[in-house]
Structures are given as C-alpha cells and as structure tokens.
Enzyme design. Structure first.
Site, PDB file in Angstrom:
ATOM      1  N   ASP A 110       0.743  -1.183  -0.098  1.00 35.55           N
ATOM      2  CA  ASP A 110       0.134   0.031  -0.094  1.00 35.55           C
ATOM      3  C   ASP A 110       0.881   1.241   0.014  1.00 35.55           C
ATOM      4  O   ASP A 110       2.089   1.201   0.327  1.00 35.55           O
ATOM      5  CB  ASP A 110      -0.870  -0.165   1.216  1.00 35.55           C
ATOM      6  CG  ASP A 110      -1.764   1.278   1.443  1.00 35.55           C
ATOM      7  OD1 ASP A 110      -2.396   1.621   0.193  1.00 35.55           O
ATOM      8  OD2 ASP A 110      -1.851   1.737   2.556  1.00 35.55           O
ATOM      9  N   LYS A 111       0.371   2.309  -0.373  1.00 36.46           N
ATOM     10  CA  LYS A 111       1.142   3.502  -0.318  1.00 36.46           C
ATOM     11  C   LYS A 111       0.668   4.407   1.014  1.00 36.46           C
ATOM     12  O   LYS A 111       1.711   4.454   1.647  1.00 36.46           O
ATOM     13  CB  LYS A 111       1.028   4.481  -1.523  1.00 36.46           C
ATOM     14  CG  LYS A 111       1.823   5.805  -1.494  1.00 36.46           C
ATOM     15  CD  LYS A 111       1.332   6.764  -2.824  1.00 36.46           C
ATOM     16  CE  LYS A 111       0.207   7.336  -2.573  1.00 36.46           C
ATOM     17  NZ  LYS A 111       0.219   8.327  -1.307  1.00 36.46           N
ATOM     18  N   PHE A 140     -18.826   9.927   3.036  1.00 38.86           N
ATOM     19  CA  PHE A 140     -18.159   9.661   1.562  1.00 38.86           C
ATOM     20  C   PHE A 140     -18.496   8.138   1.460  1.00 38.86           C
ATOM     21  O   PHE A 140     -18.617   7.340   2.139  1.00 38.86           O
ATOM     22  CB  PHE A 140     -16.617   9.671   1.991  1.00 38.86           C
ATOM     23  CG  PHE A 140     -15.716   9.212   1.006  1.00 38.86           C
ATOM     24  CD1 PHE A 140     -15.091  10.216  -0.162  1.00 38.86           C
ATOM     25  CD2 PHE A 140     -15.230   8.006   0.754  1.00 38.86           C
ATOM     26  CE1 PHE A 140     -14.440   9.690  -1.126  1.00 38.86           C
ATOM     27  CE2 PHE A 140     -14.422   7.612  -0.231  1.00 38.86           C
ATOM     28  CZ  PHE A 140     -14.199   8.285  -1.310  1.00 38.86           C
ATOM     29  N   LYS A 164     -17.108  18.219  -0.689  1.00 40.11           N
ATOM     30  CA  LYS A 164     -15.706  18.000  -1.054  1.00 40.11           C
ATOM     31  C   LYS A 164     -15.431  16.400  -1.410  1.00 40.11           C
ATOM     32  O   LYS A 164     -16.216  15.632  -1.006  1.00 40.11           O
ATOM     33  CB  LYS A 164     -14.904  18.200   0.227  1.00 40.11           C
ATOM     34  CG  LYS A 164     -14.962  17.237   1.331  1.00 40.11           C
ATOM     35  CD  LYS A 164     -13.823  17.415   2.354  1.00 40.11           C
ATOM     36  CE  LYS A 164     -13.690  16.569   3.381  1.00 40.11           C
ATOM     37  NZ  LYS A 164     -13.013  16.994   4.615  1.00 40.11           N
TER      38      LYS A 164
END
Length: 1192
Positions: free
Chosen positions: A484-485, A635, A658
């Site tokens: 993963d980053k 979200f 957003k």
C-alpha cells in the site's frame, strides 16, 4: 418559511464544552477510500419545525460496501455472505423482532441466544477425544499410531510394547498440555466476562445482573468507562442531544472515539418513570461490524435505525456518564463474537515441499519392507525342510514329551508378518520428532525477531510482532512485495501545504503559525484555546482570510475555509496543558486528511470548537458562529465525495461538498466560471505531480423548495424497507450537483524514513515491488520517483481505459512494446528493469476475472515495477491472486489500513503496519511492525537466516533418521530376515529424543551462515532463498546418497572387524549406536558456521549424554545386553573401529565440501570467506564482492 435568526440563535445550547465525534468516519484518503459510508439512517427534521427545538440528527458512521468481486478467479472477502447481509433489505422472514423491555415476548416464538459466551474449545469431557482428533489430522501421527498398534500384536512385537508407544505419546502429551493450558486461560477469561455485573431494568428499577443472564429485549444501563456487555440499540444517553462516545479498540483495534446516537423519539424517556415499549425489526445476526439495518416502531411512529444507533459488545463508553439501550443481539450472536474466528491459517512453503519428501521416504520405506519380506519368503522357502530344528526358527517344540508346534502361520502369512514387522522396525524413517523440532525452532526464531532492536520503532514505541509462527522461513523466499502507499510508504501524517481558491494558487512563502504571539487563538472563560498541531500558512492567504469585506474574493475564501472546517466528521477535544490558563484543541477523527484540513482552517482563523449531533460551532476570526447540521451524506466509494447541509445563522441553507477531482468536476457547474475550473485543474495537476494529495471543494445555496424536496426524499429513503442504501445514494447525487467551485486543497503525506533505501535494497535482492494505492495516478507516480521505485531510465507503460476493448488494445500494444524493449536490451545484465507498468482501478475492473488476465500477467511479469492507482480493496487482493495463482513465486503484502486486509490475507505472507488507520491490518497480518523500512532486516536478514536454518534442519532430520534405518536394514539382511535388532529398544526410542534432537534445534535457532552486516550490504545474497538453494530435490537425493555411504561404513567395518570373534549382538548394537550418534553430531558440527557456547554444549553434550545412557541401559540386569558396553570398551579393537568409522564416513563429505567451496563457490560462500578474511574485499574495486550472476 425559514426560521429567523433569533429562532436559530435560540437553538444554541448553553454548554461551551467541545463535543466528541459526530457520526461516522471517512477513509484516510477521501479521494481513494473504498469503504462505503452512507448516511442511511439520518433523521432530518422538517425545516419548518425547528423553532424552539434542537435539531436531533442521527448520522451514520460506517456501513459495509457491497461485495464486488474484482479479484482473480473468485477472490472475495472471507464470509462474504455474512458481511453483505447488512446491505440486503430485510423482510419478515429474515427479520428479528425485538420487543423493547419485554424479554418474555421477544423470546416467546424463537428463544434467542443468551448472553453467555464461550471462547474455550474444550470441556472436561470433550478435551481428550477432541484434542486427539485435532492432533491426528497430521498424517504422520496416524502413521505412528498404526505402528504402535501393530507392535502390540504378539505376532509383530519387535520392540517392547511400552517403548513403541513412548515417542508418539510424548509428542501427543506435550501438545495436549499446551492446548489444555491455552484453553484453561480462555475458560478463565470467559468466566470473568460472564459473571461481570451489569445494570438491567427489572420492574422499573435498574438492578445488577450477571452478564450471562442478560436476554434479548431487556434494557441495560452502562456507565462511563464500562464495557458494553452485548449489542444494544441506544435509547437515551446522559448527553441532552443523545450522543454517546465509544471506544472500539477491543473490536477493531482503533483507539479513536466514535459517536453513537439515540433517536429523538426515545431520547426523552426516563426508564424508571416512563413506560418504554416498542418493536425493533432488525436483520439477523451477521459479522458486519460496520453495518446495521433496522426499524423501530415507538409511540405509533416508525423510525429507521443504522450503525450510528447501535453499540457493539466490547466497546467502552467514554466521555459520557451513562447510556441506556435495548439488547438486540446477545452472547455468541453478537457481532464481536461472530467475528471471533481469526485470520485464515497459512502453511509454510518449505513445509509443503517437505511433505513431498516425506511421501518419497514413505515409498522408500515400503521398498525396504518389500525387499525384507520378499527375502524372508525366499529364505523360508529355501530352508523349509530345516525349520523344525533350525536354531532361532524352530517350528517344533521338543522340550516336552509330546512334540508341539510353535506359532507358524504358513509361508504367505509369514511374509505378510515380515512386511508389517519391517514397517515397525524401520518406522523412524519418517521423523516424528521433526514436527516438534520445527515448532520449537520457530518459537526461538520469533523470540529473536521480536527482540531485534533494529525493528523497533521508537517514535510509536512499537515492537515487531510475530503473529504467525508457522511461516517464519517463508520470509526468506519472497519474490513479489505488494505494498500500500498511504501509511505504508508514507507516514499518513498529513500536512496542509497549498490551496487553490477561485482559480488563484496560494503556494507561496510559508510561515510557521504556531507557538508565536500572533498565532490564532480564542478566549474561553478567561482561558486561551489554540489548535494542538502546528501548521505552516501562506502569508498572502493568511492576510486575505483576515480581511472582512463584501468582495467576491473575500467571500470565496470565507466559504472555502468554512467548508474545510464544517464538511467533515472531526471532533474537537480540549486538552489541558502545564499552563492552567491555556488549553489545546485536539481534533480527533478517523481520517488524517480531515484532521489536516480542520487544523489548516483553524490556522487561518476558522476554528471548529464544538460539534454535536445537530450543530457545529466555529470561531471565525474571533466571532463565534453556530451552524445547524441539517444533513450529511458521508463519503462512499461510488460517489467519492461527501457533503454537509448547513443552516446559517441568517436562515440560509447551503450544501458543501468535497471529494476526488474525478467525481467533483462532474458535478461542478462549469458555466459559472470556466476559467476558474481550468485554472484549478492546472493547479491540481501541479500539486499531484509533486506527490501531494488533492481534494476539490464546491458549494451551492439551497432554496426552500430544494431543501424541502431533499428532506422529503431523504426521509422516504432513510425509512425504506427495500433498497434503502441505493435510495440514499440517489438522494445524495440529486443534491450534489450544479456546484460552484470554491477551490482545491493539497496535503502532503511524507515518505517514511528510509523508504527509498529500503525499496532499492529489495530490488537489488531480486524482489519485485508493486505498489497498490487508491491515490491519483500523478500522485502515485510522484511518490514512485521519490521512493526510488521509478527511475528516469525506465520506460513507463500507462494503461487507464474505460472499456474492455480499449483495455485489450492497450495490453496488446504494451506487450509488443515491452518485448521490443527487452530484445533491444537483452545483453544487459538488468534487462527487465527498464519497464514500469502503471495501471488504474477502472482498467482493472475490465481486466481481472476475464480473459485479459493472462495478458496482464504476461505484461506484468516482464516489468520490474507495477504501480496500480485508484484500486479498491478487493482489486488489491485480485492483483495478488494474479501472481499467486500463476507462479510458484512467493508473495508478501504489506499495508496499514482496513482496505489492505483482503490483500494481506491473500498473500503468502501478510505484514501489517501499526499506523494511523487503526489496527485492522495488524490484526489480520502474520507479522506486524512500525515502519516499512523494517521490511529489509525482516526479509534480508531474519528471513534469510530462518530459511537457511529450517531448510538445513529438515534435510538433517531426514539424514539422521535414514542413517539409523539403514543400519537396521543391513542387520536384517545378515540375520535371516527375522527382523531382530541388535540395538536395544530404548536406544531406538531415545535416538530421536535425547541422542540427536537438541543439537539440531539449537543450530536451527542460533546458527548464522552470514552476518547481518553482509546480508544488509549485499542484498543479492537473498536470492539463495528464491532459488531454493538450501532445500531442493537435488540436495535431498545427494543427502540420501551420503547417508547410504555412511551407513555402509558404520555397519560393515565393525561387522568385518569382529567377524570371527565371539562378540554378541548387543555389543555390536552398542558400537553401532555410538558410531551413529558420533557421526550425525560431527556431521552437524562440520556444517555449523557460527559457534556459540550453546552450540558446543548441545553437540558435545549430546555425545556425552548418549554414552551415559548406553552405560546406564547396559547396567540394568533386567534389560537385554546387560554389561555389553563394558565388555566391548575393554577391547582395543572397539576404539580402533570407532575412530575408523568416523574418518571413513566423513572423508567423502569433507572432500565434496572443500571442492564446492574452493572450485564452485556460491554467493554465500564468497561472502562468508570475505567475512573471515577482510583483505579478500580488496580483490575487487570499490570494496565490492563479485557475486555470481543470478540464474534466469
């Protein structure tokens, strides 16, 4: 009509303390999170009825995303049915009916599970049969059980009946004691938990009741810092707004506080005074801890319930005096208990290959037995006329007056019995002690890995964790690393850097705006409150944010920072400092992105100071303003954005949104200002190209009609029995459109310390590193360069398509390009390093689980680096499966968040990072640590050591036992195939237990073929594990040939030396026993590289222990061979034979070792010589050691 400002001001609560979390949590990266957080249970009040009442909002926390199979050939999350049930709509057949405060009626039709829990596996009566059943799942144990049973038959009794059972009984006993102790601890914990007292409403009074006696339908009261005893729907709390703050660290490992809410209809009811009744219709028990779907009928009204209305067993109440709730799931049906199954078990690759050799040894054993039984048959046939009087094999008993027959079953049965007796005699060809030795060695290896200070993270005080003991050696054979980053390669500690507002880029001079006299702060009751985290601000933007005028620029900056402060789920917490007149505001939340944005807003003068379920309070440039939160759509991975509807003090209503730029620009009204949109897009590209994480912010005002339409639609969707989640998503999409673009934010997630060096070391070791991230392509590429994953010499192949056909075309073109490039650079030593594949999640949707997988695999296997952007959690697992299912190469996945769990569990080895996103990844992993850079010492040092040690130990055990069996075999050939043994039965039993067991365990834990310094300096040395140099079929057969030679020497030298003597078989047996023990221990000593005092003590101590045991056994008159060793040792020929055996048996091995080491050395031997003789490093330039070229 909309309420006037005075009415709105009347809603403001008198408490000035900051509240804890509003419902919900967003993913750590709003632009890439894949968890679905739908506000499917928000209760939005009618805007016209807000007068003189506080808005009670129930906003959902986390709901489970529908399981979508992006993976390779059926990759899915474990128990997908259980996890996805929360997304299926409930009907009468699937529903559970819970009558509030009426447990008798609730359990009348179906008696639901009680609240007693049991995590123990066994009871007093079931322990013995169940534990034995589980242990005998190992085929080797069944083999030795059959051997022990056969030896009990009089016709087949070769060894003493007790001696034949001892090895298996010892192994079973040790394992049973361990299992019993572990289960006793579980039962003890269960007893404490079941007898914990809880307050339960009985006859209109709260009374103490033991936890195990709580029933579904009862009302319980839980006080602050107490643990929830079962899954309860919140009815009321000590907070007048109905909010409760809970800590879920026992459930999912996260320490952040989360909010749960009581519904408005039950909030005001007092259990001791008011009659509380109602009916809850909820889904049946399932494992999804993030989802809950139900409806409650109370006072003639039906209200919807969601995850923000339920508190699960194991959660702890924090910052709330008390919570009252009704039990909906109890005992083993609670979500916590249903999830108490652990991660799927994994088996070591080395152990899998070892089983192949065990099968070969089994066939070899059968071959020996067939030879012996066939020879016995020929012998009996040849001497059939002499059997009546032949010594040692008389069929007739002439000792009595009447001649009687001994037991003789005929030629056929005698051959069959000979075969079975051969199996008994040669049984140790299959090493039963090997399993116990491997477990002990792995425990020792784990001990040293845990105590390695090179893998201790001082910043987070995190030690290395070894959560799976059975795959230590796999760490030395990894070919692919999937990482993963965010939070894995980066710190996941976000810092606000730049902002683009109304098309203007604010990325100029930075000043640190914290800890100075001019830093933004507010005055509360004579105390100074300031943000806890320091933020660097743009001096120009800071000046503009303080300007209060009616210009368009000023209003846009105002709206932008208001959106950052309000459009989130952050909770402000007041923290005391050493100065009693100063306090810090700590913004808590599950998303580091949101924390960074809220801290940035505070630094620019928009300080969030209070949040409740219905409103927020923001100090804007010294003026405290209250905004009513009229609705929130959190979200989700479909919309990739979140929105909040705010009621302003001036009675206007606006929606702020957003999210990721890919979805936000689709809902922006470009006709309002096209130049601003174009400028913002350019700014976003420049931000992401330097590795920054970006979000786009938009807004629009809502008319009364629009709000009423939204509210009506929302109420219908949130109370719908069918398709609730989809309806709520549509409601959100309908209001999130025609937005005015406010701007964009850029957040930096810095690389962890040592990441570039770590990746470079892994690549030098021949390990392919793939990064799987949810970030934008530009951000991922930038991080790739900064982490040295990508280099300027690499040719990048980028695939980002929106259809299957275009993906197919791109793959075909990429394959042609990569083949041409490889052909051009084939002469290069690093011919594959020039290709890097970059592919996005949308393309993977069309590629994975289709015929295009093969093309993707072919392309990816030609690339040194693969970087996957915008990928979902199950796509990560699909990528791992793509490699795992098509190659024999071993895979390792490393991540830090819940979205990495499926990838971690899919890989051969899973590593969790103890990061900022909770502990789900750690809890699902095999190993856990604090930083990505620790992967280098873990794999290149400990992985290498573990593999070399375990591989040698397995081969050594095969050699050790086979040598002993060959001695017995040769003896059988010279004793009329009668299966008698000259070696005492106790020596046979102790051979694998005392004589030779301890040295191999010690060497398996402590020996080091190379130093840490060499392994870290020359990562190429790791390739020996990938190439299986220390354990392969060739080595196995070479070892068996060496074993055969040594057995010939050991057996025939004494046989020939004492051929014409009157020595008895017991004396020869003692000589053979001592010779074998001496040889196998000296053999081991020849291979030990790093001697310690423990190694010396174990090897030479085993030889001494063998001598003592042989002396003791021969000194017991009741045992066969009484005084044999004393008679034997008095002969000089005995000592000559012993010395000759040792020399003759070891000469071939010594010659081969010397030849290989000096004429055909491997990389490890070269490095080892360099360690011994430092001047050898001067042979090559720059002090480098010349390694052999890797095998391709």
């Amino acid at each position: 009509m909309l309420p006037n400002s005075s009415q709105v001001r009347g809603w403001i609560m008198t408490s000035n303390r900051p509240s804890l979390p509003t419902p919900g949590s967003t993913g750590s990266d709003l632009s890439s999170s894949t968890s679905s957080n739908n506000s499917d249970n928000n209760q939005i009040p009618n805007l016209h009825s807000l007068q003189n009442s506080s808005s009670q909002l129930s906003i959902k926390s986390n709901s489970w995303r529908a399981s979508v199979n992006f993976g390779s050939k059926g990759v899915s999350v474990a128990d997908s049915e259980g996890f996805s049930i929360s997304r299926r709509e409930i009907n009468d057949d699937d529903a559970r009916l819970v009558y509030v405060n009426d447990p008798l009626k609730t359990n009348e039709t179906f008696e639901f599970c009680g609240n007693s829990i049991r995590t123990g596996k066994y009871s007093v009566f079931t322990f013995l049969p169940r534990n034995l059943f589980e242990q005998f799942h190992r085929v080797a144990y069944m083999y030795f059980l059959i051997i022990a049973i056969l030896n009990q038959l009089p016709q087949l009794a070769v060894f003493g009946r007790g001696a034949s059972i001892l090895p298996l009984a010892s192994v079973l006993f040790v394992t049973a004691v361990k299992d019993a102790y572990e289960d006793w601890r579980r039962h003890k914990a269960d007893k404490i938990e079941n007898n914990r007292l809880s307050s339960v409403l009985v006859n209109d009074r709260f009374q103490h009741k033991r936890s195990k006696d709580i029933q579904v339908g009862e009302i319980v009261k839980v006080s602050a810092d107490e643990t929830i005893p079962c899954d309860i729907v919140v009815l009321s709390t000590s907070d007048p707004t109905g909010v409760a703050y809970v800590q879920t660290i026992n459930l999912d490992g996260e320490s952040n506080l989360k909010t749960r809410y009581a519904k408005q209809e039950t909030l005001s009811k007092v259990p001791e005074k008011d009659v509380i009744s109602g009916l809850i219709k909820c889904e049946k028990p399932n494992r999804n801890i993030y989802g809950f779907q139900a409806n409650m009928e109370v006072d003639g009204k039906r209200v919807s319930l969601g995850p923000s209305n339920i508190i699960l067993r194991g959660c702890v109440i924090k910052n709330t005096d008390w919570v009252v709730g009704v039990v909906v799931y109890a005992g083993r049906e609670t979500k916590a208990m249903l999830n108490n199954s652990g991660a799927p078990s994994k088996r070591s690759r080395l152990e899998t290959h070892m089983n192949r050799e065990i099968i070969l040894l089994s066939f070899f054993l059968v071959t020996l037995c067939i030879i012996v039984s066939a020879c016995a048959g020929f012998w009996l046939k040849r001497h059939q006329d002499e059997l009546d009087i032949m010594p040692f094999y008389r069929r007739k008993d002439y000792s009595k007056e009447q001649v009687e027959n001994y037991n003789y079953y005929g030629l056929g049965m005698e051959i069959f019995f000979s075969f079975l007796m051969s199996v008994i005699v040669f049984q140790i060809m299959i090493p039963i002690s090997l399993y116990i030795s491997m477990e002990l060695v792995r425990v020792g290896q784990a001990y040293f890995m845990i105590r390695d200070d090179k893998m201790f993270d001082a910043a987070s005080n995190t030690k290395f964790q070894c959560r799976a003991l059975n795959i230590n050696e796999d760490l030395g054979q990894i070919k692919y690393v999937f990482s993963d980053k965010t939070g894995t390669l980066t710190e996941n500690k976000m810092e606000f850097q730049f902002a683009s507002i109304s098309g203007v880029d604010y990325s100029g001079e930075k000043i640190e705006f914290y800890g100075e006299q001019g830093a933004y702060n507010i005055q509360v009751d004579g105390q100074v409150w300031r943000p806890k985290m320091k933020v660097q601000v743009d001096s120009k933007l800071l000046k503009l944010s303080k300007t209060r005028n009616d210009t368009k620029s000023s209003k846009e900056i105002y709206d932008f920072f208001l959106a950052l402060a309000a459009c989130n789920t952050i909770v402000p917490i007041v923290v005391n400092t050493s100065n009693p007149n100063e306090k810090l505001i700590d913004y808590q939340g599950e998303s580091p992105d949101e924390q960074a944005l809220v801290y940035a807003a505070a630094a620019y003068g928009f300080m969030l100071i209070e949040r409740t379920s219905g409103h927020i309070v923001i100090d804007i440039q010294g003026e405290r303003q209250r905004f009513n939160v009229l609705g929130m759509h959190e979200f989700d991975s479909d919309r990739k954005r979140m929105s909040v509807i705010l009621g302003y003090p001036d009675s206007t209503v606006k929606v702020f949104v957003k999210g990721a730029d890919t979805t936000m620009f689709k809902v922006i009204d470009e006709s309002l200002n096209l130049s601003v949109v174009k400028s913002t897009e350019n700014h976003l590209h420049s931000y992401s190209s330097i590795g920054l994480r970006t979000l786009v912010v938009g807004m629009r005002a809502l008319s009364i009609a629009e709000f009423d339409t939204w509210q009506t639609s929302y109420e219908i969707a949130s109370t719908a029995l069918m398709g609730r989640a989809g309806l709520l998503r549509k409601v959100a999409i309908n209001i999130e459109n025609n937005l005015s673009l406010l701007g964009a934010s850029a957040i930096e997630d810095r690389l962890q310390k040592g990441v570039p060096e770590a990746i470079e070391s892994l690549r030098k070791a021949g390990i392919k590193v793939w990064v799987l991230t949810g970030d934008k392509q530009e951000t991922a590429i930038s991080i790739g360069y900064s982490s040295k994953l990508l280099t300027s010499k690499m040719m990048q192949i980028i695939i980002n398509n929106n259809s299957k056909m275009s993906c197919k075309k791109s793959l075909e073109d990429a394959l042609i390009t990569s083949r041409k490039l490889i052909n051009v650079t084939r002469a290069s030593e690093d011919d594959e390093s020039s290709v890097a594949l970059i592919i996005d999640g949308t393309s993977l949707v069309y590629i994975l689980d289709s015929e295009l997988e093969e093309q993707l695999f072919e392309l990816a296997s030609k690339c040194a680096v693969v970087l996957c952007c915008r990928v979902a959690p199950l796509q990560k697992a699909g990528i791992v499966a793509l490699i795992k299912n098509r190659t024999d190469d071993m895979t390792l996945a490393i991540g830090d968040g819940a979205n990495d769990v499926s990838m971690i569990q899919m890989a051969d080895v899973g590593v969790g990072i103890s990061g900022q996103e909770g502990r789900q990844a750690v809890m699902a992993s095999d190993f856990a640590m604090g930083q990505f850079r620790f992967l280098v010492p873990l794999m290149l040092v400990h992985g290498h050591w573990n593999y070399q040690r375990m591989a040698y130990m397995i081969l050594y055990n095969f050699y050790r036992n086979a040598l002993f069996v060959f001695i017995l075999f040769w003896y059988v050939l010279y004793t009329g195939f009668t299966l008698t043994t000259s070696i005492t039965e106790w020596s046979s039993v102790l051979y694998s237990v005392i004589y030779t067991a301890i040295p191999t365990i010690v060497v398996g834990i402590l020996d080091k073929d190379l130093s840490r310094k060499s392994l870290m300096t020359y990562p190429q040395l790791y390739g020996s594990g990938q190439r299986k140099e220390s354990y392969n079929a060739k080595l196995f057969w070479v070892t068996m040939v060496d074993t055969l030679w040594q057995s010939v020497v050991v057996f025939f030298i004494p046989l020939l030396a004492f051929w014409e003597s009157d020595i008895d078989s017991s004396s020869l047996g003692d000589l053979w026993t001592l010779a074998v023990v001496f040889i196998v221990n000296i053999h081991l000593a020849m291979d030990v590289i790093r001697w310690t005092w423990i190694s010396h003590a174990s090897i030479w101590g085993s030889i001494i222990a063998t001598c003592i045991c042989v002396i003791v056994i021969d000194a017991i008159p009741a045992l066969p061979g009484y005084w044999a060793i004393f008679n034997l040792a008095s002969s000089g020929l005995f000592w000559i034979c012993l010395l000759g055996i040792l020399i003759a048996s070891m000469i071939p091995r010594f010659i081969v070792k010397m030849f290989m080491q000096h004429c055909k050395p491997c990389d490890r031997q070269i490095a080892r010589e360099a360690e011994k003789f430092q001047n050898a490093m001067e042979i090559t330039r720059n002090g480098e050691i010349e390694m052999n070229l890797p095998h391709r």
